[in-house]
Enzyme design. Structure first.
Site, PDB file in Angstrom:
ATOM      1  N   HIS A 136      -2.749  -1.414   7.584  1.00 35.74           N
ATOM      2  CA  HIS A 136      -1.360  -1.425   8.034  1.00 35.74           C
ATOM      3  C   HIS A 136      -0.583  -0.332   7.315  1.00 35.74           C
ATOM      4  CE1 HIS A 136      -0.764  -5.610  10.001  1.00 35.74           C
ATOM      5  NE2 HIS A 136      -2.039  -5.269  10.079  1.00 35.74           N
TER       6      HIS A 136
ATOM      7  N   GLU B 230      -0.685  -2.108  16.950  1.00 37.51           N
ATOM      8  CA  GLU B 230       0.568  -2.854  16.956  1.00 37.51           C
ATOM      9  C   GLU B 230       1.726  -1.883  16.760  1.00 37.51           C
ATOM     10  OE1 GLU B 230       0.286  -5.674  13.800  1.00 37.51           O
ATOM     11  OE2 GLU B 230      -1.012  -7.043  14.912  1.00 37.51           O
TER      12      GLU B 230
END
EC number: 1.1.98.2
Length: 336
Positions: free
Chosen positions: A40, A109
């Site tokens: 991330h 995402e």
């Protein structure tokens, strides 16, 4: 069926880089066969969140360990990363740590991509999936060691060559949340990655049959496909602690649509903290009895999943690893 393997999920959203390396070393000492790290740029939480760089972490863990397989679960090689550069990075790591590196990939995402410059409307699944497939083709072309003049819809190379490649190509694991991607994983992946706690019908009626169909269409051995699942487990002899430990990971209980479209950690945290603890805990195997915990895990091996990567939600990961090695590992090994 592929060999039973037990792995550890290194939660980069929850721990800083140095601590996460030390935990991975402890995971190998506790008997884990693999360590898989999330990738991330932004964590799911502002308060207490972390986001160390997965590739730096993987190289550090490679130097500190001897046998565990090391990989991403998962990385998106399609927006903020150029897949040619990811191919180079994983080839280099596979040269340094032969037969220990794998690349787990997903479609992405918005949270991570808007922060690093993505503009416009977040692409629908069709485009994200097309980008993913194209990126895998490009990376494998580069791992061949041949000159690459790739001319895709999204990615291009010109006279590109990787000068340092491993003897065997890096295994690519495809993250699948539904049958369309599972079919692709069976047809083109070296492994498939899914996550637990979504109802057994998803695995027995959709993911596994679709992956098998994909393997058959591609003329591949389905049994050789490494079928990895992240097992969300909060095991502790203290039942109150086992339940409360799940709180940090409330974002997992948001819908896929919410997680994929939210573009700030603060908004993700706000939505997650509105959820009651009972709803948060539903995504997890919450247990204080080892036989109960293993019985819950056995559902997944019975469904045909062989590579169990355990994600523990608590802040004291060494406590979990000690409990795991003492109470769960012997029982889990007996499943294989």
């Amino acid at each position: 069926m592929a060999k039973l393997q037990l792995g550890y999920k290194a939660s980069a959203e929850q721990f800083g880089p140095r601590e996460l390396v030390e935990i991975a070393v402890a995971a190998e000492a506790a008997g884990m066969d693999s360590v898989a790290v999330s990738d991330h740029f932004q964590p799911w939480r502002v308060n207490g969140g972390h986001a160390p760089f997965s590739l730096a972490w993987m190289a550090a863990v490679g130097e500190r360990t001897e046998r565990v397989k090391i990989g991403t679960s998962v990385m998106t090689p399609t927006f903020r990363y150029n897949p040619a550069v990811i191919a180079q990075a994983f080839a280099s790591m596979a040269c340094m740590y032969p037969d220990r590196i794998f690349l787990g990939v997903g479609s992405g995402e918005a949270l991570n991509e808007y922060a690093t410059g993505f503009q416009g409307e977040w692409p629908e699944f069709k485009e994200r999936f097309a980008r993913l497939r194209e990126s895998v083709r490009l990376m494998r072309e580069l791992w061949s060691g041949e000159i690459s003049n790739f001319d895709g819809d999204y990615y291009h190379t010109k006279d590109a060559v990787l000068f340092d490649i491993p003897e065997r190509p890096v295994p690519v694991y495809i993250a699948a949340g539904g049958p369309v991607v599972a079919k692709y994983a069976g047809r083109a992946g070296d492994g498939m990655i899914c996550t637990s706690g979504k109802g057994m019908d998803l695995y027995t009626e959709k993911l596994i049959p679709a992956a098998k169909e994909g393997a058959e269409l591609g003329g591949r051995d389905f049994d050789a496909l490494d079928k990895m699942i992240e097992i969300k487990i909060s095991y502790d002899p203290d039942p109150e602690l086992a339940l409360e430990n799940t709180r940090f990971w409330a974002p997992l209980s948001l819908t896929a649509e919410q997680k994929h479209s939210v573009n700030s950690s603060a908004e993700m945290e706000r939505l997650a903290d509105e959820l009651p603890i009972e709803q948060v805990a539903k995504r997890w195997i919450v247990a204080s009895d080892p036989d109960e915990a293993v019985a819950a895990v056995k559902q997944y091996t019975d469904a045909g999943l062989n590579h169990l990567v355990f994600h523990a939600p608590g802040h004291d990961q060494r406590r979990f690893l000690d409990n795991f090695q003492r109470d769960l590992e012997p029982r889990l090994r007996a499943l294989g």
